[in-house]
Design an enzyme around this catalytic site. Structure first.
Site, short mmCIF file in Angstrom:
data_model
loop_
_atom_site.label_atom_id
_atom_site.label_comp_id
_atom_site.label_asym_id
_atom_site.label_seq_id
_atom_site.Cartn_x
_atom_site.Cartn_y
_atom_site.Cartn_z
N ASP A 23 3.54 0.13 -5.78
CA ASP A 23 2.97 1.35 -5.20
C ASP A 23 2.68 1.18 -3.71
O ASP A 23 2.47 0.06 -3.24
CB ASP A 23 1.62 1.69 -5.84
N1 URA Z 1 0.92 -1.34 -11.57
C1 URA Z 1 0.41 -0.46 -10.71
O1 URA Z 1 -0.50 0.31 -11.07
N2 URA Z 1 0.88 -0.44 -9.46
C2 URA Z 1 1.86 -1.27 -9.02
O2 URA Z 1 2.25 -1.21 -7.86
C3 URA Z 1 2.39 -2.19 -9.94
C4 URA Z 1 1.91 -2.19 -11.21
#
Ligand code: URA
Length: 252
Positions: A106
């Site tokens: 993310d």
């Molecule tokens: N889980 C999440 O919530 N975000 C990420 O970037 C990776 C795994």
């Protein structure tokens, strides 16, 4: 010495498509070898000597590159961003091959991101049936009870279904700031999965960092920097992805 390989393997290794998609490209008549359309899946070719085209464009068999980046937070895991935010390629200025991320993190997540131009390798590591483990350090609001963490360990219902069992461990508890750092290893890769898992136990994530992917460790790589994976690391990742799911999961 001849270096004959199956056409679908050559196309996948050139980073154009997964092995399966490459087969579809061949079957649908999009692939030519030395000017002739090939639609038979067993066909072999020499990637160094034969002229192979997909949709009329020659494929280049580039050097295979395998990198890890310590992605800073506030960076998008994609090739471009219409809103002009920072993207991972901003951190790859010295890399001449066209690499792309294996899975994604993310915008607000930092840590270990693998990048490659090897389509087959990327496909192997991201396919859900291979259950590649990913470990995150999650700093969460409040200090979850053991019983709440047990829910994450055993599987918890999210809007897209139950999560698979995970490994979960306290790393640090700060009662003054009312935060805890929890290590969590998941074997899936659903969208915002770790954040949603902690939201489901009412301990939202404040900071999220991936510290391991398929047993490869981020260690002390500085934020925003890359390093090449060693041959051993690449081979270990391939072996792990191909091994039985049960062997990857630690006994609980
Ligand atoms: N889980 C999440 O919530 N975000 C990420 O970037 C990776 C795994």
């Amino acid at each position: 010495m001849t270096n004959m390989e199956r056409l679908q393997k050559i196309i996948a290794q050139a980073g154009i498509a997964s092995r399966r998609k490459s087969e579809e490209l061949i079957l649908s008549g999009k692939v030519e070898v030395n000017g002739e359309v090939v639609t038979e899946l067993g066909t072999k070719a020499n990637p160094e000597e034969d002229m192979i085209t997909v949709n009329g464009k020659p494929i280049r068999s580039e050097n295979k590159v395998y990198l890890m980046l310590n992605k800073p937070k506030g960076v998008i895991t994609s090739a471009s961003d219409p809103e002009g935010r920072k993207i991972v390629s901003d951190y790859l200025k010295g890399v001449k091959e066209r690499v792309y991320p294996v899975g994604r993190l993310d915008y607000d997540t930092e840590g270990l991101l693998i990048l490659t131009n090897d389509g087959e390798f990327a496909h192997l590591l991201t396919h859900p049936k291979h259950h590649v483990p990913k470990t995150y350090l999650a700093t969460v609001k409040g200090v979850p009870h053991g019983s709440a963490l047990d829910k994450l360990k055993n599987g918890i219902m999210l809007e897209d279904g139950m999560t698979a069992p995970a490994e979960v461990e306290y790393k640090d508890v700060d009662t003054a700031s009312n935060e805890a750092v929890i290590s969590i290893t998941i074997y899936e890769g659903r969208n915002r999965q770790v954040r949603r898992m902690f939201e489901a136990i009412n301990h939202p994530v404040i900071r999220l960092k991936r510290i391991s992917f398929g047993g490869i460790l981020l260690q002390n790589l500085k934020r925003g920097l890359t390093r090449k994976l060693t041959k051993e690391e690449v081979n270990n990742l391939i072996t792990l992805a191909k091994s039985e799911p049960a062997k990857k999961m630690k006994k609980r």
